[in-house]
Design an enzyme around this catalytic site. Structure first.
Site, PDB file in Angstrom:
ATOM      1  N   HIS A 309      -1.257  -7.856  55.971  1.00 38.40           N
ATOM      2  CA  HIS A 309      -1.677  -7.183  54.728  1.00 38.40           C
ATOM      3  C   HIS A 309      -0.887  -7.762  53.567  1.00 38.40           C
ATOM      4  CE1 HIS A 309      -2.631  -3.962  51.897  1.00 38.40           C
ATOM      5  NE2 HIS A 309      -3.657  -3.739  52.680  1.00 38.40           N
ATOM      6  N   ASP A 366      -8.671  -2.376  58.934  1.00 39.81           N
ATOM      7  CA  ASP A 366      -9.899  -2.955  59.524  1.00 39.81           C
ATOM      8  C   ASP A 366      -9.814  -3.158  61.022  1.00 39.81           C
ATOM      9  OD1 ASP A 366      -9.755  -4.665  56.536  1.00 39.81           O
ATOM     10  OD2 ASP A 366     -11.417  -3.345  57.073  1.00 39.81           O
TER      11      ASP A 366
HETATM   12  C1  SDX Z   1      -8.003  -5.232  53.345  1.00 42.01           C
HETATM   13  O1  SDX Z   1      -5.056  -5.308  49.419  1.00 42.01           O
HETATM   14  C2  SDX Z   1      -5.543  -4.273  50.036  1.00 42.01           C
HETATM   15  O2  SDX Z   1      -5.096  -3.151  49.838  1.00 42.01           O
HETATM   16  C3  SDX Z   1      -6.713  -4.568  50.947  1.00 42.01           C
HETATM   17  C4  SDX Z   1      -7.197  -3.423  51.817  1.00 42.01           C
HETATM   18  C5  SDX Z   1      -7.825  -2.316  51.000  1.00 42.01           C
HETATM   19  O3  SDX Z   1      -7.878  -1.181  51.499  1.00 42.01           O
HETATM   20  O4  SDX Z   1      -8.376  -2.620  49.911  1.00 42.01           O
HETATM   21  O5  SDX Z   1      -6.120  -2.894  52.569  1.00 42.01           O
HETATM   22  C6  SDX Z   1      -8.286  -3.888  52.784  1.00 42.01           C
HETATM   23  O6  SDX Z   1      -8.443  -6.207  52.796  1.00 42.01           O
HETATM   24  C7  SDX Z   1      -7.100  -5.334  54.543  1.00 42.01           C
HETATM   25  C8  SDX Z   1      -6.849  -6.817  54.975  1.00 42.01           C
HETATM   26  C9  SDX Z   1      -8.074  -7.291  55.754  1.00 42.01           C
HETATM   27  N1  SDX Z   1      -7.953  -8.734  56.038  1.00 42.01           N
HETATM   28  C10 SDX Z   1      -7.695  -9.168  57.279  1.00 42.01           C
HETATM   29  O7  SDX Z   1      -7.443  -8.450  58.248  1.00 42.01           O
HETATM   30  C11 SDX Z   1      -7.741 -10.688  57.402  1.00 42.01           C
HETATM   31  C12 SDX Z   1      -6.538 -11.151  58.209  1.00 42.01           C
HETATM   32  N2  SDX Z   1      -5.330 -10.942  57.386  1.00 42.01           N
HETATM   33  C13 SDX Z   1      -4.910 -12.018  56.557  1.00 42.01           C
HETATM   34  O8  SDX Z   1      -5.768 -13.013  56.209  1.00 42.01           O
HETATM   35  C14 SDX Z   1      -3.772 -11.701  55.592  1.00 42.01           C
HETATM   36  O9  SDX Z   1      -2.866 -10.950  56.272  1.00 42.01           O
HETATM   37  C15 SDX Z   1      -4.137 -11.028  54.276  1.00 42.01           C
HETATM   38  C16 SDX Z   1      -5.186 -11.776  53.565  1.00 42.01           C
HETATM   39  C17 SDX Z   1      -4.556  -9.637  54.520  1.00 42.01           C
HETATM   40  C18 SDX Z   1      -2.865 -11.024  53.448  1.00 42.01           C
HETATM   41  O10 SDX Z   1      -2.606 -12.321  53.141  1.00 42.01           O
HETATM   42  P1  SDX Z   1      -1.319 -12.735  52.313  1.00 42.01           P
HETATM   43  O11 SDX Z   1      -0.566 -11.604  51.729  1.00 42.01           O
HETATM   44  O12 SDX Z   1      -1.744 -13.830  51.411  1.00 42.01           O
HETATM   45  O13 SDX Z   1      -0.419 -13.199  53.474  1.00 42.01           O
HETATM   46  P2  SDX Z   1       0.082 -14.630  53.562  1.00 42.01           P
HETATM   47  O14 SDX Z   1      -1.081 -15.545  53.605  1.00 42.01           O
HETATM   48  O15 SDX Z   1       1.139 -14.819  52.530  1.00 42.01           O
HETATM   49  O16 SDX Z   1       0.730 -14.622  55.043  1.00 42.01           O
HETATM   50  C19 SDX Z   1       2.118 -14.762  55.217  1.00 42.01           C
HETATM   51  C20 SDX Z   1       2.254 -15.476  56.548  1.00 42.01           C
HETATM   52  C21 SDX Z   1       1.552 -16.826  56.568  1.00 42.01           C
HETATM   53  O17 SDX Z   1       2.222 -17.617  57.520  1.00 42.01           O
HETATM   54  P3  SDX Z   1       3.365 -18.695  56.977  1.00 42.01           P
HETATM   55  O18 SDX Z   1       2.717 -19.486  55.861  1.00 42.01           O
HETATM   56  O19 SDX Z   1       4.514 -17.825  56.484  1.00 42.01           O
HETATM   57  O20 SDX Z   1       3.706 -19.497  58.193  1.00 42.01           O
HETATM   58  O21 SDX Z   1       1.619 -14.701  57.581  1.00 42.01           O
HETATM   59  C22 SDX Z   1       0.557 -15.452  58.132  1.00 42.01           C
HETATM   60  C23 SDX Z   1       0.197 -16.511  57.137  1.00 42.01           C
HETATM   61  O22 SDX Z   1      -0.384 -17.636  57.786  1.00 42.01           O
HETATM   62  N3  SDX Z   1      -0.537 -14.499  58.356  1.00 42.01           N
HETATM   63  C24 SDX Z   1      -1.256 -14.450  59.463  1.00 42.01           C
HETATM   64  C25 SDX Z   1      -2.127 -13.370  59.301  1.00 42.01           C
HETATM   65  N4  SDX Z   1      -1.922 -12.819  58.097  1.00 42.01           N
HETATM   66  C26 SDX Z   1      -0.935 -13.524  57.518  1.00 42.01           C
HETATM   67  N5  SDX Z   1      -1.239 -15.217  60.585  1.00 42.01           N
HETATM   68  C27 SDX Z   1      -2.127 -14.878  61.550  1.00 42.01           C
HETATM   69  N6  SDX Z   1      -2.998 -13.848  61.470  1.00 42.01           N
HETATM   70  C28 SDX Z   1      -3.023 -13.069  60.360  1.00 42.01           C
HETATM   71  N7  SDX Z   1      -3.882 -12.064  60.287  1.00 42.01           N
END
Ligand code: SDX
Length: 432
Positions: A309, A366
């Site tokens: 998140h 989700d």
């Molecule tokens: C919603 O914002 C809200 O409030 C949204 C929401 C709402 O009610 O409106 O809560 C609803 O959108 C929930 C999120 C739904 N999305 C997903 O489940 C998709 C999977 N999650 C990710 O894509 C991710 O966690 C996000 C998009 C939700 C958040 O992305 P960020 O904050 O940009 O996180 P990041 O890319 O900075 O990640 C930090 C690290 C990275 O690795 P490094 O570069 O440090 O090596 O964590 C990794 C990312 O690659 N990472 C994941 C991951 N989420 C982050 N790795 C594997 N699987 C994941 N799901």
């Protein structure tokens, strides 16, 4: 006591910036004069460290997994409230008394129908059209069908706010049900004098000759799902609503922009992606290891959907509530779902894996929501449009904050230009 300040030293100059402290102790450096006083801007890709507004609607503490709407903890609202009451709270700032609740419910009921002219929009879509593609277009058309409520003049639009707000919530719900009917070649079912969630289920699953019989467990589960999606601070779609509203755009147009933002797989589209991931694991007879390994590769397209998140560095409190409700709903409906067991195993495996633990990646709203929607008979490709029904009150409340802010400015972020420096025009014969 002197107001707190922050010092920045740049180009030999020391700048003193005011510090803002929110009602829950959140601290912000007020950078509104930074560029004027220093020529510098802050760079914050994705705005993860930037507050775009002051808001009184929802408080979210991502480190401690806290979510409150107008001060009420989400756990208490999930236990004692329902979607319509929570929608009223988010929009108007207080829990409704009996009269206010009755008036709001009646406004929702009286604005549930979609006019015959507006129904014709559906015929312009192929039956195979993606639900979110249809929803973005049809929600946007509300401004065309109700121009008197969408004048793009905040003073006038705020005078009609109560009607426009009820219309937006009620019609998005009806449009979603109609999208389902249209895509399955079924006749539209008109709304009846039923409570909000029951009316949705009626419009989704009744036949012209046999009315859907509401099952209390199903209605309760649907209310819980919609309530848990009602608002969530400055998420991508809500920030989009505020951005569009800041130009003076009406409520319907601003909400339609929010629906567009919600459609992405990293935001509202994740609930569909989670079910597709769980189904693939099930079909492959995998225990989820392959997905977890792929997710650790760092590519956005292989992420463990429903995990992580942008704000929570702890459990998403909504995920805890929905995860618990999954078992209850399936038991009450006498159903089982192998995908729930897969989801639970996946969660346990990921929470023991240092890749996820070190990055503080936990299940989000989700991860389990699709299991419940599937148990209610809602097809997977309808999950994101369901999210839109839930989130409508949050979008509406945020639009109202922008529209009511007489000192508000158009949202206009800056950038750091990294393109080609100045150069002169060349005629065709001088080009390579
Ligand atoms: C919603 O914002 C809200 O409030 C949204 C929401 C709402 O009610 O409106 O809560 C609803 O959108 C929930 C999120 C739904 N999305 C997903 O489940 C998709 C999977 N999650 C990710 O894509 C991710 O966690 C996000 C998009 C939700 C958040 O992305 P960020 O904050 O940009 O996180 P990041 O890319 O900075 O990640 C930090 C690290 C990275 O690795 P490094 O570069 O440090 O090596 O964590 C990794 C990312 O690659 N990472 C994941 C991951 N989420 C982050 N790795 C594997 N699987 C994941 N799901």
């Amino acid at each position: 006591m002197q107001a707190p300040t922050a010092q920045i030293k740049v180009d030999g100059k020391e700048l003193t910036l005011p510090v803002m402290i929110g009602s829950e102790g959140e601290k912000a450096i007020d950078a509104r004069n930074l560029r004027k006083d220093s020529g510098y801007i802050f760079y914050d890709q994705g705005y993860g460290n930037t507050g775009s507004c002051e808001s009184a609607i929802t408080y979210l503490d991502g480190d401690n997994g806290i979510l409150r709407h107008r001060g009420y903890p989400i756990e208490q609202l999930a236990t004692y409230s329902d979607y319509v009451e929570t929608a009223y709270l988010i929009i108007y700032g207080e829990l409704p008394n009996a009269k206010q609740r009755q008036q709001f419910s009646r406004r929702l009921r009286d604005n549930a129908a979609i006019g015959t002219q507006m129904q014709r929009i559906f015929e312009g879509f192929p039956e195979s059209a993606p639900p979110m593609g249809m929803l973005t277009s049809i929600v946007s058309s509300l401004a065309a069908y109700y121009p008197e409520l969408a004048t793009n003049n905040f003073e006038k639009d705020l005078q009609n706010f109560d009607l426009a707000a009820a219309m937006a919530i009620s019609k998005i719900r009806s449009i979603v049900a109609m999208i389902y009917r249209y895509r399955h070649g079924l006749p539209f079912i008109h709304p009846r004098d039923l409570p909000f969630a029951d009316n949705f289920l009626h419009m989704m699953f009744s036949d012209p000759y046999v009315a859907y019989q509401p099952i209390p467990e199903v209605t309760r589960a649907l209310n819980l799902l919609l309530l848990l999606h009602a608002d969530h601070e400055q998420n991508c779609s809500t920030s989009t609503v505020r951005m569009v509203a800041s130009s003076g755009a009406n409520l319907f147009t601003s909400i339609a922009a929010g629906v567009c933002a919600l459609s992405g797989p990293l935001h509202g589209g994740a609930n569909v992606a989670v079910m597709q991931m769980l189904q693939s694991i099930h079909d492959e007879g995998d225990d989820g290891t392959r997905f977890i390994q792929a997710a650790k590769g760092g590519s956005k397209s292989n992420r463990l959907m429903g995990f992580g998140h942008a704000v929570y560095r702890n459990f998403d409190p909504r995920a805890r509530i929905i995860g618990k409700a999954c078992d209850e709903v399936l038991t009450r409906l006498g159903k089982s779902d192998p995908l729930l067991d897969i989801a639970k195993n996946l969660e346990q495996a990921a929470l023991k894996d240092d890749y996820f633990v070190s990055r503080k990646l936990y299940p989000n709203v989700d991860f389990y929501s699709g299991i419940i929607m599937r148990a209610l008979g809602i097809p997977t490709d309808m999950f994101t449009v369901m999210f839109a029904i839930g989130r409508a009150p949050g979008w509406i409340a945020n639009w109202k904050e922008v529209a009511s802010n007489t000192k508000g400015r158009i949202y206009r972020p800056r950038q750091v230009y990294v393109g080609t420096p100045k150069r002169d025009y060349t005629s065709m014969d001088q080009r390579a």
